[in-house]
Design a protein around this motif. Structure first.
Motif, PDB file in Angstrom:
ATOM      1  N   MET A  58      -9.888   4.800  -3.539  1.00 47.12           N
ATOM      2  CA  MET A  58      -8.435   4.795  -3.468  1.00 47.12           C
ATOM      3  C   MET A  58      -7.836   5.605  -4.610  1.00 47.12           C
ATOM      4  SD  MET A  58      -7.984   0.764  -2.509  1.00 47.12           S
ATOM      5  CE  MET A  58      -6.294   0.675  -3.074  1.00 47.12           C
ATOM      6  N   THR A  83     -12.097   0.662  -4.277  1.00 47.63           N
ATOM      7  CA  THR A  83     -11.035   0.834  -5.270  1.00 47.63           C
ATOM      8  C   THR A  83     -11.114   2.208  -5.922  1.00 47.63           C
ATOM      9  OG1 THR A  83     -11.004  -1.551  -5.728  1.00 47.63           O
ATOM     10  CG2 THR A  83     -10.028  -0.100  -7.387  1.00 47.63           C
ATOM     11  N   LEU A 143      -2.739  -6.311  -1.962  1.00 53.77           N
ATOM     12  CA  LEU A 143      -3.037  -5.246  -1.008  1.00 53.77           C
ATOM     13  C   LEU A 143      -4.218  -5.603  -0.119  1.00 53.77           C
ATOM     14  CD1 LEU A 143      -2.647  -2.423   0.151  1.00 53.77           C
ATOM     15  CD2 LEU A 143      -4.016  -1.507  -1.738  1.00 53.77           C
ATOM     16  N   GLY A 145       0.787  -1.225   0.000  1.00 50.77           N
ATOM     17  CA  GLY A 145       0.000   0.000   0.000  1.00 50.77           C
ATOM     18  C   GLY A 145       0.818   1.272   0.000  1.00 50.77           C
ATOM     19  N   VAL A 162      -2.901   1.614  -8.398  1.00 53.65           N
ATOM     20  CA  VAL A 162      -3.896   1.053  -7.486  1.00 53.65           C
ATOM     21  C   VAL A 162      -4.309  -0.342  -7.940  1.00 53.65           C
ATOM     22  CG1 VAL A 162      -6.259   1.280  -6.627  1.00 53.65           C
ATOM     23  CG2 VAL A 162      -4.757   3.277  -6.674  1.00 53.65           C
ATOM     24  N   MET A 202      -1.484  -2.730  -7.178  1.00 54.17           N
ATOM     25  CA  MET A 202      -1.388  -3.019  -5.753  1.00 54.17           C
ATOM     26  C   MET A 202      -2.385  -4.101  -5.346  1.00 54.17           C
ATOM     27  SD  MET A 202      -0.929   0.739  -3.998  1.00 54.17           S
ATOM     28  CE  MET A 202       0.671   1.551  -3.920  1.00 54.17           C
ATOM     29  N   SER A 222      -6.009   9.165  -4.076  1.00 53.03           N
ATOM     30  CA  SER A 222      -4.609   9.242  -4.502  1.00 53.03           C
ATOM     31  C   SER A 222      -4.402  10.397  -5.467  1.00 53.03           C
ATOM     32  CB  SER A 222      -4.179   7.920  -5.161  1.00 53.03           C
ATOM     33  OG  SER A 222      -4.195   6.862  -4.241  1.00 53.03           O
ATOM     34  N   GLY A 224      -5.384   3.685   0.732  1.00 53.20           N
ATOM     35  CA  GLY A 224      -5.275   2.275   0.391  1.00 53.20           C
ATOM     36  C   GLY A 224      -5.708   1.396   1.540  1.00 53.20           C
ATOM     37  N   TYR A 225      -5.453   1.849   2.745  1.00 52.90           N
ATOM     38  CA  TYR A 225      -5.843   1.095   3.934  1.00 52.90           C
ATOM     39  C   TYR A 225      -7.195   1.585   4.451  1.00 52.90           C
ATOM     40  CZ  TYR A 225      -0.986  -0.287   3.624  1.00 52.90           C
ATOM     41  OH  TYR A 225       0.217  -0.762   3.161  1.00 52.90           O
TER      42      TYR A 225
END
Length: 310
Positions: free
Chosen positions: A259, A256, A216, A47, A208, A211, A263, A238-239
């Motif tokens: 994320m 997703t 991930l 991540g 992403v 990952m 990002s 991501g977490y």
């Protein structure tokens, strides 16, 4: 005493700092200090796009995997650790190089913060901690619009710190960060790596997806079951989105997309920070001349300093 030269390679997430930094480190006999607030944590590998042992290519890297996810790490602690490492690396005749995208961490090493001596009011902080992230950020936006543009609404600890400084000094938090004095210990060379917005966002989206392919989901689930929901490490992009998926609040597809969106927004804030607060020489990534341009910038900066082991 002569100032120690330090090369800093910075830029937004997913722009390609890691690969370029290793090539530059091998060329200039440098040791890398990670300037990433999340890569200090053990177990947060996929991540955080943490560099692997193979990718390091035997280049020494510092401030990676030094803490458990339950522990807190601050800009003040980073500054203390980084300053010691820079002196140690330079004393051994090598070039200190900081690589990362956490603007506050990197800036803390080279500039003297005026608000460093401002003491917190424990009672006021406790009152703030009882409020929601949205309420706090809107209060910051009302009191200090400039700071609200560079501090994410989800970064509750940072928002509380800013409000605390405002409460104690009766001045905007941003005022203490824009009037900075370059420190006396080091001479930095800030090199920024960037891409056109469309290309950068495409790379972020691809990262992403990659990952998730690399595992991930399992990495985040393990962290989720450690019940560290309030730890700084779990608030990373991501977490936190996947935690909402584990809690049944989002589908995996929705998590997703969150994320990717978060990002992209993070990358935009990173660029705003670097452009407004540091004298950066910007280089476009993914160009045939990218490496050579970066090398030339460093050579001119160092003027082939005879203290370094070229």
């Amino acid at each position: 005493m002569n100032k120690i030269p330090v090369v800093v390679l910075l830029g937004p997430t997913a722009v390609g700092k890691t690969a370029l930094s290793v090539l530059l480190a091998k060329t200039f006999h440098a040791e890398v200090i990670s300037g990433d607030s999340m890569q200090v944590y053990r177990g947060l590998d996929i991540g955080t796009a943490k560099i692997t042992t193979e990718e390091m290519q035997q280049v020494p890297h510092h401030l990676i995997d030094i803490l458990d996810p339950k522990d807190a790490y601050t800009a003040a602690k980073f500054k203390s650790d980084a300053v010691k490492l820079i002196h140690d690396i330079a004393e051994r005749g090598y070039l200190p190089m900081i690589v990362g995208g956490t603007g506050l961490y990197i800036q803390s090493v080279f500039y003297d913060y005026a608000f460093g001596g401002v003491k917190e009011d424990p009672a006021y902080r406790k009152k703030l901690e009882a409020r929601s992230e949205e309420e706090l950020w809107l209060e910051l936006k009302r009191l200090d619009p400039a700071s609200s543009k560079v501090i994410h609404p989800n970064n509750k600890r940072r928002v509380i710190r800013a409000l605390g400084v405002i409460q104690q000094t009766k001045q905007p938090f941003s005022a203490y960060q824009t009037h900075l004095t370059l420190g006396e210990q080091f001479t930095p060379c800030f090199i920024g790596l960037n891409l056109p917005r469309e290309k950068l966002y495409a790379r972020i989206n691809q990262r992403v997806d990659m990952m998730l392919e690399l595992g991930l989901l399992a990495e985040a689930e393990k962290l989720f079951h450690m019940q560290l929901l309030n730890a700084p490490a779990t608030r990373g992009i991501g977490y936190k989105e996947l935690f909402l998926y584990f809690e049944g609040k989002l589908t995996l597809e929705e998590a997703t997309e969150q994320m990717k969106k978060n990002s992209r927004h993070f990358a935009k804030r990173q660029l705003t920070w670097f452009r407004n607060r540091m004298d950066v020489t910007w280089i476009e990534a993914e160009q045939p001349e990218t490496l050579q341009t970066a090398k030339q910038v460093i050579k001119e900066f160092l003027q082939l300093d005879d203290r370094l082991r070229f």
